[in-house]
Scaffold this active site. Structure first.
Site, PDB file in Angstrom:
ATOM      1  N   TYR A 138       3.940 -32.224  27.344  1.00 16.40           N
ATOM      2  CA  TYR A 138       4.198 -33.644  27.083  1.00 16.40           C
ATOM      3  C   TYR A 138       4.150 -34.407  28.398  1.00 16.40           C
ATOM      4  CZ  TYR A 138       6.672 -37.860  25.565  1.00 16.40           C
ATOM      5  OH  TYR A 138       7.021 -39.155  25.278  1.00 16.40           O
ATOM      6  N   ASP A 147       2.730 -32.610  36.589  1.00 15.78           N
ATOM      7  CA  ASP A 147       3.700 -33.543  36.022  1.00 15.78           C
ATOM      8  C   ASP A 147       5.069 -32.918  36.238  1.00 15.78           C
ATOM      9  OD1 ASP A 147       5.477 -34.918  34.499  1.00 15.78           O
ATOM     10  OD2 ASP A 147       4.295 -34.898  32.656  1.00 15.78           O
ATOM     11  N   LYS A 178      12.603 -39.500  35.852  1.00 15.69           N
ATOM     12  CA  LYS A 178      13.940 -38.990  35.522  1.00 15.69           C
ATOM     13  C   LYS A 178      14.895 -39.035  36.729  1.00 15.69           C
ATOM     14  CE  LYS A 178      12.430 -36.950  31.385  1.00 15.69           C
ATOM     15  NZ  LYS A 178      12.954 -37.039  30.069  1.00 15.69           N
TER      16      LYS A 178
HETATM   17  C1  LIG Z   1       7.196 -33.655  31.604  1.00 15.00           C
HETATM   18  C2  LIG Z   1       7.355 -35.093  31.215  1.00 15.00           C
HETATM   19  N1  LIG Z   1       6.434 -35.984  31.579  1.00 15.00           N
HETATM   20  C3  LIG Z   1       6.530 -37.284  31.278  1.00 15.00           C
HETATM   21  C4  LIG Z   1       7.584 -37.759  30.549  1.00 15.00           C
HETATM   22  C5  LIG Z   1       7.676 -39.205  30.198  1.00 15.00           C
HETATM   23  O1  LIG Z   1       8.711 -39.817  30.938  1.00 15.00           O
HETATM   24  P1  LIG Z   1       9.369 -41.165  30.433  1.00 15.00           P
HETATM   25  O2  LIG Z   1      10.078 -40.872  29.161  1.00 15.00           O
HETATM   26  O3  LIG Z   1      10.289 -41.577  31.559  1.00 15.00           O
HETATM   27  O4  LIG Z   1       8.285 -42.166  30.265  1.00 15.00           O
HETATM   28  C6  LIG Z   1       8.572 -36.864  30.106  1.00 15.00           C
HETATM   29  C7  LIG Z   1       9.703 -37.325  29.295  1.00 15.00           C
HETATM   30  O5  LIG Z   1      10.469 -36.586  28.739  1.00 15.00           O
HETATM   31  C8  LIG Z   1       8.450 -35.491  30.448  1.00 15.00           C
HETATM   32  O6  LIG Z   1       9.364 -34.586  30.056  1.00 15.00           O
END
Ligand SMILES: Cc1ncc(COP(=O)(O)O)c(C=O)c1O
Length: 440
Positions: free
Chosen positions: A155, A253, A281
């Protein structure tokens, strides 16, 4: 079909205000929530106060929080150092934001670059999604090619191209690995321009990358799948080598794994350096903040003087978020803090494993750093397809039983720990787990 989730009558009686709020909120917000992830059946419990490791709901019930807003609150709720930094930022600035450059931006960028890429460059964003979106756009600008490669089950945020194959059903995953739309309305060109890869299967991943190398703009991945499935060290190294050989930017990521797996992220823990890194985060200290950083020759495309690549955002570099983020890193960096948090997470998962064994429950507790999950299955868990062997009814029953006993974990999601989950909290949680597993 999944069985309807029920709570005990006693718990329903204790959470009347959450239920009434859910009914009211459904009239203005689809599902009564403003982010799908916050919903659960039969109605989500709504909170009104938090401190340290604890949450209190609208009815005044108390919970130990293992969701921590899906990871960011690694120092717990309302940490004094973070609250002071937020108040200090607003008091000294006399405003919430300037809409101009300000000194915290470069100060924080320099600090993050020292940790992740001393010779690189960085841009701030307001969320993890914005960080991944712009990192991919930057890679496309660099490569001038349309296609992205991503891993099944990973994700990267709620936009069409990252939702492709992020959570295919069992039936979809039983078929050959191919792009599956994650949301209605996904344009065909998104599917045509997404290559899906299998995590922890190096031979197949390399073959697929090689086959599409001419069209690929980048490979994006969570170096730790779903934040609790570890990569084989050779797997990450292999992906790094294949992408480098083909001059395809590799994007880690680390929105979740950054500062949760180790101080720094998966790239430090596994010794693999990507071309671009996305953060979010924890780096906002509980306020909205993200960043994408990496190779100067790619990031430099965003220099407005060259007009090659457009990146902008009204709230990027939000001063209180920078101040809160830096205060969080100050605290995390103090000697012993991160190691202590890792030890507590190990103690908690060991306690859970002991109870599962004592009660002859077939389940696994996969953990990476300060995040873990519970899956009701046998055997190893090396990628998303393995997680589909889980029995979701059993996990759902456990989640409800925990909730009813004052442990807040977002149903079906991982558990996150914070530095304020002390030994007493860990002991209490293990006792509750013992009781919850015996619930009918
Ligand atoms: C690995 C990863 N990338 C991107 C995101 C997206 O971040 P945001 O919810 O701050 O847009 C998340 C959110 O849980 C995530 O776990």
């Amino acid at each position: 079909m999944a069985k309807a989730v029920t709570m005990s009558l006693g718990f329903e009686a204790r959470t009347k205000a959450s239920r009434a709020y859910a009914e009211r909120a459904r009239k203005s917000l689809p599902g009564g929530v403003t982010a799908n992830v916050k919903y659960f059946d039969p109605y989500p419990i709504s909170m009104k106060r938090a401190r340290g490791a604890r949450l209190w709901d609208l009815d005044g019930n108390e919970y130990i929080d293992y969701c921590l807003s899906f990871g960011p609150l690694i120092l717990g709720h309302g940490h004094p150092r973070v609250m002071k930094a937020i108040r200090g930022s607003m008091a000294s600035a006399g405003t919430t934001m300037f809409g101009t450059p300000h000194e915290l931006e470069a100060t924080y960028a320099e600090r993050l670059l020292r940790i992740f890429r001393p010779d690189g460059k960085l841009r701030f964003t307001v969320s993890g999604t914005e960080a991944t979106v712009h990192a991919v756009r930057a890679a496309r600008a660099y490569r001038r090619r349309p296609m992205i490669a991503k891993f099944e089950g990973h994700y990267h945020g709620g936009v069409d191209e990252f939702l492709v194959s992020h959570a295919p059903s069992k039936a979809e995953a039983d078929r050959e690995l191919r792009p599956v739309a994650g949301s209605r309305g996904t344009p065909a060109h998104v599917l045509e321009n997404t290559l899906v890869l299998p995590f922890n299967d190096l031979a197949e991943t390399e073959a697929r990358i090689r086959r599409h190398a001419d069209r690929l703009a980048c490979v994006i991945m969570e170096p730790v799948e779903r934040s609790y499935i570890a990569p084989d060290p050779e797997f990450l190294k292999g992906v790094r080598e294949t992408t480098a050989r083909n001059d395809i930017p590799l994007i880690f990521d680390e929105v979740m794994s950054g500062f949760r797996l180790a101080f720094g992220g998966a790239q430090h823990a596994y010794g693999v350096t990507p071309d671009l890194t996305c953060l979010g985060k924890i780096i906002g200290g509980g306020l909205p903040c993200g960043a994408f950083l990496g190779r100067s020759d790619i990031l430099e495309l965003a220099d407005p003087r060259s007009n090659d690549f457009f990146h902008s955002s009204t709230f990027a570099g939000y001063p209180p978020a920078m101040a809160a983020g830096m205060a969080t890193l100050d605290e995390l960096e103090a000697p012993g803090t991160f190691d202590g948090l890792l030890a507590k997470t190990r103690n908690l998962t060991a306690g859970f494993e002991r109870i599962l064994e004592q009660q002859h429950v077939r389940a696994r507790v996969p953990r990476v750093g300060t995040v873990f999950s519970i899956l009701f299955l046998d055997g190893g868990i090396r990628n998303y397809r393995d997680t589909l062997r889980d029995d979701p009814q059993k996990r759902r029953a456990l989640d409800v039983a925990l909730l009813e006993r004052g442990i807040f974990v977002k149903p079906a999601k991982p558990f996150y720990l914070s530095t304020v989950h002390d030994d007493a909290v860990i002991r209490e949680t293990i006792e509750v787990m013992d009781d919850a597993l015996q619930a009918p």
